[in-house]
Write an enzyme that holds these catalytic residues in place. Structure first.
Site, short mmCIF file in Angstrom:
data_model
loop_
_atom_site.label_atom_id
_atom_site.label_comp_id
_atom_site.label_asym_id
_atom_site.label_seq_id
_atom_site.Cartn_x
_atom_site.Cartn_y
_atom_site.Cartn_z
N HIS A 412 0.81 -1.22 0.00
CA HIS A 412 0.00 0.00 0.00
C HIS A 412 0.85 1.27 0.00
CE1 HIS A 412 -3.74 1.91 -0.14
NE2 HIS A 412 -4.36 1.35 0.88
N ASP A 416 -2.39 1.62 -4.64
CA ASP A 416 -3.61 1.98 -3.91
C ASP A 416 -4.72 0.99 -4.26
OD1 ASP A 416 -4.49 2.73 -6.44
OD2 ASP A 416 -4.11 4.86 -6.10
#
Length: 440
Positions: A412, A416
């Site tokens: 992350h 995304d």
């Protein structure tokens, strides 16, 4: 008086640049031929570089920590035979006079430095170290990557180099001492309202003691390093593979008869993943500090079990350029080598994206750990028949379909939810939209 351009020397066939660690001489200093001028570092070794001429250093063109291309001029030396020799002779006499007055250091120069760490301090939650030099040579970084040591951990290692620089020997000594600061955190004033992990002494119980082999220790280090480095997020989708399953069952005998290769589901999965990567190239990347490296080649790693039970990741290179026959040959060859412990170094290098077929072991789905330094990994669950509601010309009907869950763990920091979810959905779409009229 001759002006000599001192160039960064060639330090090996594959080395194109080197970092300057320190200059042993300054501007205006006299240097003799074969006297050490500077120390440099590459991703393979630290080296001291001698001067190839006797003269006076007029200019140093680079500073410590600068990275210089091989063949670039790094210093200007002026050579004037007799005058230089006179200066050298005078300096030697002065140096000898100083040495006679200075007590000799009785410390053994080659004695190995050991970390002074008491057994009780290993694993403590805090530490204090004076190492503030955050420059690490390419060699030190290469060693750290090999042993899965993060930059934060490198900063905790006591350094003995000039100006607090971390040397190769410091890192190896630290590793030999069991990496005592591996999970340590800087000592800071505790916030009384903050949550603190309780220090619990678990009863590990009795039983047969099995020492981890070298590969299992490497796998353990790699997994802990990955979870420590990448904030993992896992997304899930399910796909209807009925058309693909029917096509494969119908053609697998003819495929083996025609090409002499078994047609498993793995090459079909790799084919779909390679297509989806071309649609979303940023998933085919790695992270280097604050830089994202989007790979040009699509090399798919396959998590594969060895006879010992350990995992290894052989790699299908340039998967997007191969037809189904070539993919099947490549996959079967790598799996066969893995089962016979015959994989070589090239077979397990260069993966840019990894898949793990957890369905092989009967798992419905998995939450895979990213294969560093990649940014995502795909797990494929078991293909299971179950009743599903499908749309037909007559309306909604219940039918027996071959369904599979897919799960994507992604980093992350750089991937995304939109990219991760879109890529995962695209892989599922390619599997569901399989062309049943396809020829082998």
């Amino acid at each position: 008086m001759a002006t000599i351009e001192f160039k960064m020397p060639r330090l090996g066939e594959s080395i194109t640049e080197a970092a300057i660690i320190t200059w042993f001489k300054g501007e205006g200093d006299v240097i003799e031929e074969d006297e050490m001028l500077l120390e440099v570092a590459t991703d393979k070794v630290d080296s001291e570089v001698p001067s190839n001429v006797t003269g006076v250093i007029k200019e140093l063109l680079y500073k410590p920590n600068d990275v210089v291309k091989i063949g670039e001029t790094i210093a200007i030396i002026q050579s004037d035979g007799d005058n230089v020799k006179t200066e050298i002779s005078t300096k030697k006499q002065k140096s000898k006079h100083i040495e006679e007055k200075t007590p000799k250091d009785t410390t053994e120069p080659n004695k190995k430095r050991r970390l002074e760490v008491s057994p009780k301090s290993v694993g403590n939650e805090s530490f204090t170290l004076p190492n503030t030099n955050t420059f690490f040579s390419p060699l030190v970084i290469s060693i750290a990557k090999e042993h899965h040591i993060s930059y934060e951990e490198l900063a905790r290692i006591p350094a003995t180099g000039k100006e607090g620089r971390l040397r190769k020997s410091d890192v190896f000594n630290y590793i030999e001492d069991g990496r005592p600061y591996r999970y340590a955190q800087p000592a800071v004033q505790q916030d009384p309202t903050a949550y603190r992990i309780p220090q619990l002494n678990f009863d590990k119980g009795d039983g047969k003691l099995i020492e981890m082999d070298r590969m299992r220790r490497m796998i353990a280090d790699h997994m802990v390093y990955s979870k420590h480095t990448s904030p993992h997020v896992t997304a899930y989708v399910e796909a209807d593979l009925t058309n693909m399953v029917h096509w494969r069952n119908k053609h697998k005998a003819a495929f083996q008869e025609t090409y002499g290769e078994k047609l498993t589901f793995t090459p079909l999965f790799i084919e779909a993943v390679a297509k989806a990567i071309k649609d979303f190239p940023n998933i085919n990347a790695s992270v280097d500090g604050n830089t994202i490296i989007v790979k040009e080649n699509i090399n798919i790693g396959m998590a594969t079990a060895l006879p010992s039970g350990n995992l290894i990741v052989p790699v299908v290179k340039n998967a997007d350029t191969k037809d189904l026959k070539s993919l099947a040959e490549n996959v079967n060859d790598l799996v066969g080598k893995a089962r016979e412990n015959k994989l070589n170094g090239d077979d397990i290098k260069g993966s840019t994206f990894t898949i793990s077929n957890v369905g092989t072991f009967g798992s419905v789905m998995g939450t895979p750990i990213i294969n560093q330094p990649e940014v995502a990994i795909l797990a494929l669950g078991i293909i299971k028949k179950r009743p599903e509601v499908i749309e037909t010309e007559k309306g909604d009907e219940i039918a027996i379909r071959s369904m599979m869950y897919l799960s994507l763990s992604f980093d992350h920091r750089v991937v995304d939810g939109y990219l991760g979810g879109s890529f995962l959905r695209r892989v599922a779409d390619y599997l569901e939209q399989f062309d049943t009229n396809r020829k082998i």
